[in-house]
Design a protein around this motif. Structure first.
Motif, PDB file in Angstrom:
ATOM      1  N   ILE A  98       0.887  -1.158   0.000  1.00  0.00           N
ATOM      2  CA  ILE A  98       0.000   0.000   0.000  1.00  0.00           C
ATOM      3  C   ILE A  98       0.928   1.211   0.000  1.00  0.00           C
ATOM      4  O   ILE A  98       1.675   1.426   0.952  1.00  0.00           O
ATOM      5  N   PHE A  99       0.910   1.956  -1.097  1.00  0.00           N
ATOM      6  CA  PHE A  99       1.776   3.126  -1.193  1.00  0.00           C
ATOM      7  C   PHE A  99       1.031   4.358  -0.691  1.00  0.00           C
ATOM      8  O   PHE A  99      -0.148   4.562  -1.008  1.00  0.00           O
TER       9      PHE A  99
ATOM     10  N   GLU B 134       2.503  11.509   0.583  1.00  0.00           N
ATOM     11  CA  GLU B 134       2.267  12.663   1.439  1.00  0.00           C
ATOM     12  C   GLU B 134       2.691  13.912   0.676  1.00  0.00           C
ATOM     13  O   GLU B 134       3.869  14.099   0.370  1.00  0.00           O
ATOM     14  N   VAL B 135       1.709  14.764   0.367  1.00  0.00           N
ATOM     15  CA  VAL B 135       1.981  15.921  -0.478  1.00  0.00           C
ATOM     16  C   VAL B 135       0.939  16.991  -0.205  1.00  0.00           C
ATOM     17  O   VAL B 135      -0.248  16.694  -0.037  1.00  0.00           O
ATOM     18  N   GLU B 136       1.361  18.243  -0.122  1.00  0.00           N
ATOM     19  CA  GLU B 136       0.475  19.391   0.125  1.00  0.00           C
ATOM     20  C   GLU B 136      -0.384  19.188   1.374  1.00  0.00           C
ATOM     21  O   GLU B 136      -1.544  19.595   1.437  1.00  0.00           O
ATOM     22  N   GLY B 137       0.201  18.552   2.376  1.00  0.00           N
ATOM     23  CA  GLY B 137      -0.525  18.319   3.616  1.00  0.00           C
ATOM     24  C   GLY B 137      -1.506  17.175   3.555  1.00  0.00           C
ATOM     25  O   GLY B 137      -2.149  16.843   4.559  1.00  0.00           O
ATOM     26  N   LEU B 138      -1.648  16.553   2.380  1.00  0.00           N
ATOM     27  CA  LEU B 138      -2.584  15.451   2.177  1.00  0.00           C
ATOM     28  C   LEU B 138      -1.883  14.108   2.316  1.00  0.00           C
ATOM     29  O   LEU B 138      -0.689  13.986   2.046  1.00  0.00           O
ATOM     30  N   CYS B 139      -2.648  13.100   2.692  1.00  0.00           N
ATOM     31  CA  CYS B 139      -2.185  11.714   2.679  1.00  0.00           C
ATOM     32  C   CYS B 139      -3.044  10.959   1.668  1.00  0.00           C
ATOM     33  O   CYS B 139      -4.258  10.836   1.847  1.00  0.00           O
ATOM     34  N   ILE B 140      -2.417  10.485   0.610  1.00  0.00           N
ATOM     35  CA  ILE B 140      -3.119   9.801  -0.476  1.00  0.00           C
ATOM     36  C   ILE B 140      -2.627   8.360  -0.507  1.00  0.00           C
ATOM     37  O   ILE B 140      -1.428   8.106  -0.661  1.00  0.00           O
ATOM     38  N   GLY B 141      -3.536   7.406  -0.345  1.00  0.00           N
ATOM     39  CA  GLY B 141      -3.149   6.008  -0.272  1.00  0.00           C
ATOM     40  C   GLY B 141      -3.690   5.198  -1.437  1.00  0.00           C
ATOM     41  O   GLY B 141      -4.833   5.383  -1.864  1.00  0.00           O
ATOM     42  N   HIS B 142      -2.864   4.299  -1.956  1.00  0.00           N
ATOM     43  CA  HIS B 142      -3.251   3.388  -3.035  1.00  0.00           C
ATOM     44  C   HIS B 142      -3.130   1.978  -2.465  1.00  0.00           C
ATOM     45  O   HIS B 142      -2.028   1.517  -2.147  1.00  0.00           O
ATOM     46  N   LEU B 143      -4.261   1.278  -2.317  1.00  0.00           N
ATOM     47  CA  LEU B 143      -4.260   0.001  -1.615  1.00  0.00           C
ATOM     48  C   LEU B 143      -3.614  -1.130  -2.399  1.00  0.00           C
ATOM     49  O   LEU B 143      -3.388  -2.218  -1.852  1.00  0.00           O
ATOM     50  N   GLY B 144      -3.325  -0.900  -3.683  1.00  0.00           N
ATOM     51  CA  GLY B 144      -2.688  -1.947  -4.466  1.00  0.00           C
ATOM     52  C   GLY B 144      -3.606  -3.147  -4.637  1.00  0.00           C
ATOM     53  O   GLY B 144      -4.834  -3.027  -4.658  1.00  0.00           O
ATOM     54  N   HIS B 145      -3.013  -4.326  -4.749  1.00  0.00           N
ATOM     55  CA  HIS B 145      -3.776  -5.564  -4.940  1.00  0.00           C
ATOM     56  C   HIS B 145      -4.002  -6.189  -3.566  1.00  0.00           C
ATOM     57  O   HIS B 145      -3.506  -7.285  -3.250  1.00  0.00           O
ATOM     58  N   LEU B 146      -4.792  -5.503  -2.741  1.00  0.00           N
ATOM     59  CA  LEU B 146      -5.002  -5.919  -1.354  1.00  0.00           C
ATOM     60  C   LEU B 146      -5.830  -7.199  -1.300  1.00  0.00           C
ATOM     61  O   LEU B 146      -6.898  -7.283  -1.895  1.00  0.00           O
TER      62      LEU B 146
END
Length: 272
Positions: free
Chosen positions: A154-155, A158-170
């Motif tokens: 799961i990548f 962290e950018v512009e104060g945001l946390c953006i997550g990509h769950l991948g092939h969970l």
């Protein structure tokens, strides 16, 4: 004198580097005030200040773009369309061939594989100044019917104060320790096929726990499979589907409650 000149050069370089706004990924989640709306914009347009553009490319691939000009592609397969774009960084997972490539363009500065030696996993902490990219490892089903521990990542961006997550092939509900390592995700991309990754009720339970402000479905193979997911989650979160493939998001424009935002996959092409 020589050392003084070198020191001045280092200071000068630091002065022009993009600085990353601190995120609250690992902080206790607070409600974000000032919800307004998500901005729609084409991938070639300039990114607004304090914002991140997210474009759905295909399957599980997204293009993340920053105001400072960084381009990151998730679950990179080697093809993102006809655009002559060389990303600054790509992430990959290897549960299936539609999530990685063995031959990424050597011109890509940073290629982050979401796995390591079998069962060992891998740890990434890439600081690009404006963007920090890290990962949390989870298990996947192996090609031989067993389990490959720490085979998926799961990548988190962290950018512009945001946390953006990509769950991948969970393939499973994360453990308490894995949820803690993820922290508070403002935006999450989640596989909603209901089969090759994980059953829909389990994925919906993951999204309920994450409570991300923006939930972007991915890895849906048809409108039928997408609608199955939307039908299952509508009682929990509102759904927006405007027919667009890109959005811009910032701390100021996050929804005041978790919202499913459906993006339509579209390969990148150069628009004149």
């Amino acid at each position: 004198m020589r050392w003084a000149v070198l020191a001045l050069l280092v200071i000068a370089e630091g002065a022009v580097a993009q600085e990353r706004r601190p995120s609250h990924c690992i902080a206790i989640a607070n409600e974000t005030p000032g919800i307004q709306y998500l901005h729609k914009a084409a991938w070639q347009d300039p990114v607004s200040e304090f914002s991140v553009r997210i474009s759905y490319v295909a399957h599980a691939s997204f293009l993340l773009q920053t105001h400072g000009g960084l381009n990151a592609v998730t679950d990179f397969t080697g093809f993102i369309g006809g655009a002559a774009l060389i990303p600054d960084v790509v992430t990959m997972n290897h549960a299936h061939s539609t999530h990685w490539t063995a031959h990424p363009d050597p011109a890509i500065p940073h290629v982050l594989e979401g796995w390591g030696e079998f069962g060992q996993g891998i740890d990434h902490h890439l600081d690009l100044g404006e963007m920090l990219i890290r990962n949390v490892s989870t298990d996947i089903r192996s090609a031989y019917g067993g389990v490959e521990e720490r085979g998926n990542s799961i990548f988190v961006f962290e950018v512009e104060g945001l946390c953006i997550g990509h769950l991948g092939h969970l393939h499973h509900v994360p453990s308490d320790e894995q949820f803690a390592a993820l922290g508070r995700l403002d935006v999450v991309m989640a596989a909603v096929d209901g089969g090759t990754t994980m059953p829909l009720p389990e994925m919906i339970s993951v999204l309920r726990r994450l409570k991300s402000s923006v939930i972007i479905p991915m890895h849906w193979f048809s409108d039928y499979s997408l609608e199955r997911f939307l039908s299952g989650i509508r009682n929990d979160f509102p759904v927006e589907r405007d027919g667009v493939s890109e959005i811009e998001v910032s701390l100021r424009t996050l929804p005041d409650r978790p919202t499913v935002v459906v993006l339509e996959p579209r390969y990148l092409i150069e628009l004149e």
